[in-house]
Design a protein around this motif. Structure first.
Motif, mmCIF file in Angstrom:
data_model
loop_
_atom_site.group_PDB
_atom_site.id
_atom_site.type_symbol
_atom_site.label_atom_id
_atom_site.label_comp_id
_atom_site.label_asym_id
_atom_site.label_seq_id
_atom_site.Cartn_x
_atom_site.Cartn_y
_atom_site.Cartn_z
ATOM 1 N N UNK A 264 61.879 49.587 -55.270
ATOM 2 C CA UNK A 264 62.609 50.832 -54.962
ATOM 3 C C UNK A 264 64.406 51.256 -55.512
ATOM 4 N N UNK A 265 65.251 49.966 -55.359
ATOM 5 C CA UNK A 265 66.537 49.542 -55.225
ATOM 6 C C UNK A 265 66.834 49.737 -56.612
ATOM 7 N N UNK B 297 67.730 52.032 -61.933
ATOM 8 C CA UNK B 297 67.157 51.863 -63.710
ATOM 9 C C UNK B 297 67.314 54.334 -64.225
ATOM 10 N N UNK B 298 66.790 54.547 -62.927
ATOM 11 C CA UNK B 298 66.383 56.157 -63.611
ATOM 12 C C UNK B 298 68.217 56.534 -63.809
ATOM 13 N N UNK B 299 68.899 56.393 -62.613
ATOM 14 C CA UNK B 299 70.375 56.131 -63.253
ATOM 15 C C UNK B 299 70.663 55.966 -64.477
ATOM 16 N N UNK B 300 70.205 54.935 -64.984
ATOM 17 C CA UNK B 300 70.968 54.464 -66.223
ATOM 18 C C UNK B 300 70.177 54.786 -67.344
ATOM 19 N N UNK B 301 69.074 55.698 -67.482
ATOM 20 C CA UNK B 301 68.371 56.580 -68.372
ATOM 21 C C UNK B 301 68.991 57.806 -68.345
ATOM 22 N N UNK B 302 69.175 58.440 -66.850
ATOM 23 C CA UNK B 302 70.275 59.397 -66.738
ATOM 24 C C UNK B 302 71.913 59.257 -68.008
ATOM 25 N N UNK C 49 69.567 50.958 -71.733
ATOM 26 C CA UNK C 49 69.335 51.379 -70.110
ATOM 27 C C UNK C 49 69.198 49.782 -69.515
ATOM 28 N N UNK C 50 68.795 48.804 -70.228
ATOM 29 C CA UNK C 50 68.925 47.703 -69.823
ATOM 30 C C UNK C 50 69.785 46.974 -70.087
ATOM 31 N N UNK C 51 70.769 47.497 -70.795
ATOM 32 C CA UNK C 51 71.872 46.630 -70.672
ATOM 33 C C UNK C 51 72.626 46.915 -69.417
ATOM 34 N N UNK C 52 72.667 47.825 -68.774
ATOM 35 C CA UNK C 52 73.844 48.635 -67.867
ATOM 36 C C UNK C 52 73.001 48.824 -66.275
ATOM 37 N N UNK C 53 71.686 48.777 -66.467
ATOM 38 C CA UNK C 53 71.065 49.539 -64.772
ATOM 39 C C UNK C 53 71.804 48.449 -63.698
ATOM 40 N N UNK C 54 71.829 46.970 -64.165
ATOM 41 C CA UNK C 54 71.980 46.338 -63.240
ATOM 42 C C UNK C 54 73.568 46.363 -62.693
ATOM 43 N N UNK C 55 74.268 46.918 -63.355
ATOM 44 C CA UNK C 55 75.475 46.960 -62.864
ATOM 45 C C UNK C 55 75.733 48.510 -62.354
#
Length: 102
Positions: free
Chosen positions: A73-74, A79-84, A93-99
């Motif tokens: 869920x984390x 992912x949802x924050x990156x999509x926003x 989003x795929x490029x940034x969500x882990x950061x």
């Protein structure tokens, strides 16, 4: 969520033995954002076959378009924050969500 009559197995890139797929379908967990899960999200559950945690179920969630595998869920909240931040662009989003820190 659909339970499979005969267990499917995943095919990892590493070539190692995989766990059988126990169920697949829309997520049945509470959505970690506002409202319900958006259309297209999938959840797959696999059962571990060996080791000290044999029998444990592992759940993975997959994004609607690119089917990016998220393990918790984390990660989904990231992912949802990156999509926003990317105005709904899964590729960006795929490029940034882990950061992203949530």
């Amino acid at each position: 969520r659909t339970l499979t009559a005969s267990a499917k197995t995943a095919t990892p890139k590493s070539g190692r033995k995989t766990s059988p797929l126990v169920s697949e379908g829309p997520p049945d967990d509470p959505f970690p954002g506002v409202g319900d899960w958006p259309p297209g999200w999938k959840k797959r559950v696999y059962q571990r076959q060996s080791g000290a945690s044999k029998g444990h179920l592992d759940s993975y969630w997959y994004t609607p378009l690119l089917e990016v595998k998220l393990r918790s869920m984390v990660e989904i909240r990231r992912w949802l924050a990156a999509m926003e931040q990317t105005n709904g662009d899964e590729e960006a989003s795929r490029l940034i969500y882990k950061t992203i820190v949530v």
